[in-house]
Design an enzyme around this catalytic site. Structure first.
Site, PDB file in Angstrom:
ATOM      1  CG  ASP A  29     -22.530 -45.065 -36.583  1.00  0.00           C
ATOM      2  OD1 ASP A  29     -22.866 -46.117 -36.003  1.00  0.00           O
ATOM      3  OD2 ASP A  29     -23.287 -44.435 -37.337  1.00  0.00           O
ATOM      4  CG  ASN A  77     -25.068 -47.105 -27.453  1.00  0.00           C
ATOM      5  OD1 ASN A  77     -23.954 -46.582 -27.508  1.00  0.00           O
ATOM      6  ND2 ASN A  77     -25.906 -47.037 -28.495  1.00  0.00           N
TER       7      ASN A  77
HETATM    8  C1  FPP Z   1     -21.616 -47.719 -32.977  1.00  0.00           C
HETATM    9  O1  FPP Z   1     -21.690 -48.612 -34.059  1.00  0.00           O
HETATM   10  C2  FPP Z   1     -20.577 -48.195 -32.036  1.00  0.00           C
HETATM   11  C3  FPP Z   1     -20.798 -48.454 -30.723  1.00  0.00           C
HETATM   12  C4  FPP Z   1     -22.105 -48.301 -30.065  1.00  0.00           C
HETATM   13  C5  FPP Z   1     -19.678 -48.972 -29.867  1.00  0.00           C
HETATM   14  C6  FPP Z   1     -18.356 -48.288 -30.089  1.00  0.00           C
HETATM   15  C7  FPP Z   1     -17.339 -48.951 -29.245  1.00  0.00           C
HETATM   16  C8  FPP Z   1     -16.103 -49.286 -29.655  1.00  0.00           C
HETATM   17  C9  FPP Z   1     -15.568 -48.945 -30.981  1.00  0.00           C
HETATM   18  C10 FPP Z   1     -15.184 -49.956 -28.668  1.00  0.00           C
HETATM   19  C11 FPP Z   1     -14.256 -48.899 -28.114  1.00  0.00           C
HETATM   20  C12 FPP Z   1     -13.508 -49.390 -26.967  1.00  0.00           C
HETATM   21  C13 FPP Z   1     -13.021 -48.563 -26.001  1.00  0.00           C
HETATM   22  C14 FPP Z   1     -12.240 -49.125 -24.884  1.00  0.00           C
HETATM   23  C15 FPP Z   1     -13.253 -47.095 -25.999  1.00  0.00           C
HETATM   24  P1  FPP Z   1     -23.029 -49.421 -34.278  1.00  0.00           P
HETATM   25  O2  FPP Z   1     -22.967 -50.662 -33.477  1.00  0.00           O
HETATM   26  O3  FPP Z   1     -24.205 -48.546 -33.973  1.00  0.00           O
HETATM   27  O4  FPP Z   1     -22.947 -49.745 -35.814  1.00  0.00           O
HETATM   28  P2  FPP Z   1     -24.180 -49.844 -36.832  1.00  0.00           P
HETATM   29  O5  FPP Z   1     -24.758 -48.464 -36.932  1.00  0.00           O
HETATM   30  O6  FPP Z   1     -23.518 -50.287 -38.088  1.00  0.00           O
HETATM   31  O7  FPP Z   1     -25.124 -50.847 -36.264  1.00  0.00           O
END
Ligand code: FPP
Length: 249
Positions: A29, A77
């Site tokens: 996250d 998501n």
């Molecule tokens: C949450 O942070 C993250 C995600 C919804 C996406 C996670 C995906 C990756 C790290 C890519 C991984 C790749 C592979 C191939 C497994 P957020 O966007 O909710 O962050 P925020 O809370 O700061 O908005």
């Protein structure tokens, strides 16, 4: 040698084993906030997060973790803006392609948990190929949770069990906790010992609800792209000091 292992070696006698979790879960996250802090689009945060996913995965394998489950995309998501979802899908394709060769050197077995039928045909093919090509390896098992939601997983498991009862394969009286566990995406894997959530949020967000009944949680105040091997070591040290009682005394 990592911070964790060098410090533990000094503290303990030679031959003493360290208390390592067998199975770690990570809620990756904070990508969006990481990008915002830098005045970048959210997709840049996901790119940095994906790079870190690769670094931390290889590190877990190096230090002897047996199972790692990362939360990459939840059933919720899809509610994000279309351009962000599309950027994430592109990243998944790119990183899965790289994982095919990259994780081969580490003998990592790659599995997917979640309802992957919702993805585009090319991504689904890549998912199947990644699982097929890695299934005979003998290293760490990496579960990538994609279109994963724990409630959805429990509904799917309930339907599978109900179907077996309907077909006469299973009687209601024979349904146990193991029956439920054996019908989850994580069937026949140990429950996570430790779940790490970077970014300082105190939430489980529909991740491994059944499997985390006795999991230790470590919340860290670092955004996922900034989360380092030393941070993982710190989480391992915190875990090693926990007194796990599993409801006993
Ligand atoms: C949450 O942070 C993250 C995600 C919804 C996406 C996670 C995906 C990756 C790290 C890519 C991984 C790749 C592979 C191939 C497994 P957020 O966007 O909710 O962050 P925020 O809370 O700061 O908005």
């Amino acid at each position: 040698m990592s911070l964790f292992f060098s410090r533990r070696k000094k503290e303990r006698g030679k031959g003493d084993s360290v208390v390592l979790p067998q199975h770690i879960g990570i809620i990756m996250d904070g990508n969006g906030r990481w990008a915002k802090k830098r005045g970048l689009p959210r997709s840049a945060g996901h790119t940095a997060g994906a790079q870190n996913f690769r670094t931390i995965t290889r590190y877990c394998s190096d230090i002897g973790i047996k199972y790692l489950t990362v939360y990459a995309f939840s059933t919720e998501n899809w509610k994000r803006p279309a351009d962000e979802v599309s950027a994430l899908m592109t990243l998944f394709k790119q990183y899965l392609n790289e994982a095919l060769t990259d994780f081969k050197d580490d003998s990592i077995v790659v599995r997917f948990i979640g309802e992957t039928s919702a993805f585009s045909e090319d991504l689904r093919e890549l998912i199947i190929r990644t699982e097929e090509e890695s299934k005979h390896r003998n290293g760490m098992v990496l579960n990538i949770a994609m279109n994963y939601g724990s409630r959805d997983e429990l509904v799917t498991a309930t339907k599978k069990i109900a179907e077996k009862v309907k077909n006469g394969e299973l009687s209601v009286d024979d349904i146990t906790e193991d029956t439920v566990s054996d019908n989850l995406y994580t069937a026949h894997q140990p429950d996570p010992d430790l779940i790490i959530r970077p970014s300082g949020e105190y939430r489980i967000s529909n991740f491994l609800l059944w499997q985390s009944a006795y999991t230790e949680f470590v919340i860290m105040d670092k955004l996922w792209p900034d989360f380092t091997k030393d941070d993982l070591d710190m989480a391992l040290e915190i875990f090693a000091k926990r007194n796990r009682r599993f409801g006993g005394i």
